[in-house]
Scaffold this motif. Sequence first.
Motif, short mmCIF file in Angstrom:
data_model
loop_
_atom_site.label_atom_id
_atom_site.label_comp_id
_atom_site.label_asym_id
_atom_site.label_seq_id
_atom_site.Cartn_x
_atom_site.Cartn_y
_atom_site.Cartn_z
N ARG A 45 0.80 -1.23 0.00
CA ARG A 45 0.00 0.00 0.00
C ARG A 45 0.83 1.27 0.00
N GLY A 46 2.14 1.16 0.01
CA GLY A 46 2.94 2.37 -0.05
C GLY A 46 4.28 2.26 0.63
N SER A 47 4.95 3.42 0.74
CA SER A 47 6.28 3.50 1.35
C SER A 47 6.19 4.28 2.66
N TYR A 48 6.87 3.77 3.69
CA TYR A 48 6.76 4.34 5.02
C TYR A 48 8.13 4.32 5.71
N VAL A 49 8.17 4.95 6.88
CA VAL A 49 9.35 4.88 7.75
C VAL A 49 8.90 4.32 9.10
N LEU A 50 9.55 3.26 9.53
CA LEU A 50 9.30 2.64 10.83
C LEU A 50 10.38 3.11 11.79
N THR A 51 9.97 3.63 12.94
CA THR A 51 10.92 4.10 13.95
C THR A 51 10.69 3.39 15.27
N ILE A 52 11.76 2.84 15.83
CA ILE A 52 11.76 2.30 17.19
C ILE A 52 12.51 3.30 18.06
N PHE A 53 11.87 3.76 19.12
CA PHE A 53 12.45 4.82 19.95
C PHE A 53 13.34 4.21 21.03
N GLU A 54 14.61 4.60 21.00
CA GLU A 54 15.60 4.02 21.90
C GLU A 54 15.69 4.75 23.23
N LYS A 55 15.40 6.04 23.25
CA LYS A 55 15.50 6.84 24.48
C LYS A 55 14.16 7.37 24.94
N LEU A 56 13.32 7.78 24.00
CA LEU A 56 12.05 8.40 24.36
C LEU A 56 11.09 7.39 24.97
N ALA A 57 10.41 7.81 26.03
CA ALA A 57 9.41 6.97 26.67
C ALA A 57 8.08 7.12 25.95
N ALA A 58 7.22 6.13 26.12
CA ALA A 58 5.90 6.18 25.49
C ALA A 58 5.14 7.42 25.91
N SER A 59 5.34 7.88 27.13
CA SER A 59 4.62 9.07 27.62
C SER A 59 5.04 10.34 26.90
N GLU A 60 6.22 10.34 26.25
CA GLU A 60 6.72 11.52 25.55
C GLU A 60 6.28 11.57 24.09
N LEU A 61 5.86 10.46 23.54
CA LEU A 61 5.58 10.39 22.11
C LEU A 61 4.37 11.19 21.65
N PRO A 62 3.30 11.32 22.44
CA PRO A 62 2.15 12.07 21.92
C PRO A 62 2.50 13.48 21.44
N PHE A 63 3.42 14.15 22.11
CA PHE A 63 3.78 15.51 21.65
C PHE A 63 4.34 15.47 20.24
N TYR A 64 5.31 14.60 19.98
CA TYR A 64 5.96 14.56 18.67
C TYR A 64 5.00 14.11 17.58
N LEU A 65 4.31 13.02 17.82
CA LEU A 65 3.46 12.44 16.79
C LEU A 65 2.24 13.31 16.50
N ASN A 66 1.65 13.87 17.54
CA ASN A 66 0.51 14.74 17.32
C ASN A 66 0.93 16.06 16.69
N LEU A 67 2.14 16.53 16.98
CA LEU A 67 2.65 17.73 16.31
C LEU A 67 2.80 17.48 14.82
#
Length: 322
Positions: A45-67
Amino acid sequence: MAVFTPVTDAQLTSWLQHYSLGQVLSLRGITAGIENSNFFLTTSRGSYVLTIFEKLAASELPFYLNLMQHLAMHQVPVPDPVMRNDGTLFGELCGKPATIVTKLKGVAQLTPGAQHCAQVGQMLAQMHLAGRTFSLAQPNLRGLNWQQQAASAVDPFLTTPQRELLHSELAFQHTLQKSPDYLALPEGPCHCDLFRDNVLFAPANTTHQAECLSGFFDFYFAGVDKWLFDVAVCVNDWCINSPSGELDPVRVQAFLRSYQTVRPFTTGETFCWRAMLRASALRFWLSRLYDVYLPRQAQMLEPHDPAHFEKILRTHIMGTAL
């Protein structure tokens, strides 16, 4: 970007059951960068980028992803997080938080001219203005508090001149950030790491046409900071002559004029410009010192030379900023 956490075919297949992305065609590790594990993911269905976060906690991700989602909705060309079947923007892969975002077209321009700088300046201003209506807030996690901690960690590895430079500049920035002039500077969500390798350009269609900016990516250092700091980060990378570490006046003027056609500087920003160039140089000198002297293990890792930003910092202290 790098690969700290490898992913097996079985792990990927199991994880992608939470998405509606079709059949996996390929997964390839990305070697550039030093923070997260990143892969080019191609599906039916297309081309994407998969990222595994090595330092960031799950609680920090909403800011980045929602931004990123917010900016994409406001026509700023950035990777758009792919929603999972349960409506969330990330999950857990290999015991760490991970996400999938759309892949932008184009290639990085590592030897930019004035026309590239002008396009980036204009888009950065548009991004800043679009971020004014973003509801979440998170500080720049590589701000002065982190810098003071990092300075203590790298201090034993430095020469005496480096140590003197580091601590005198930290003291200067500490005084600056308490000043009324600094506190009055306009602020909002910033990329905080918009180097040449985090911007893509689509190839020109004809020989008489310039390359066209196709997007900004890698928002995982983003935070609420002074917009002027974000501009200084860009100028210190996009408009520097190597190996001298001095600013190229043509590229600087192209960047700043283009930015200010969208969002003019305030009087306070003009006053603080040189100090903010120093703040940006200090931040990246410190992070590169930390990565060199206190490295992490990774399958593919390319640390950057900290001497580059040490030279830029010294040049800004001694010279005249445009």
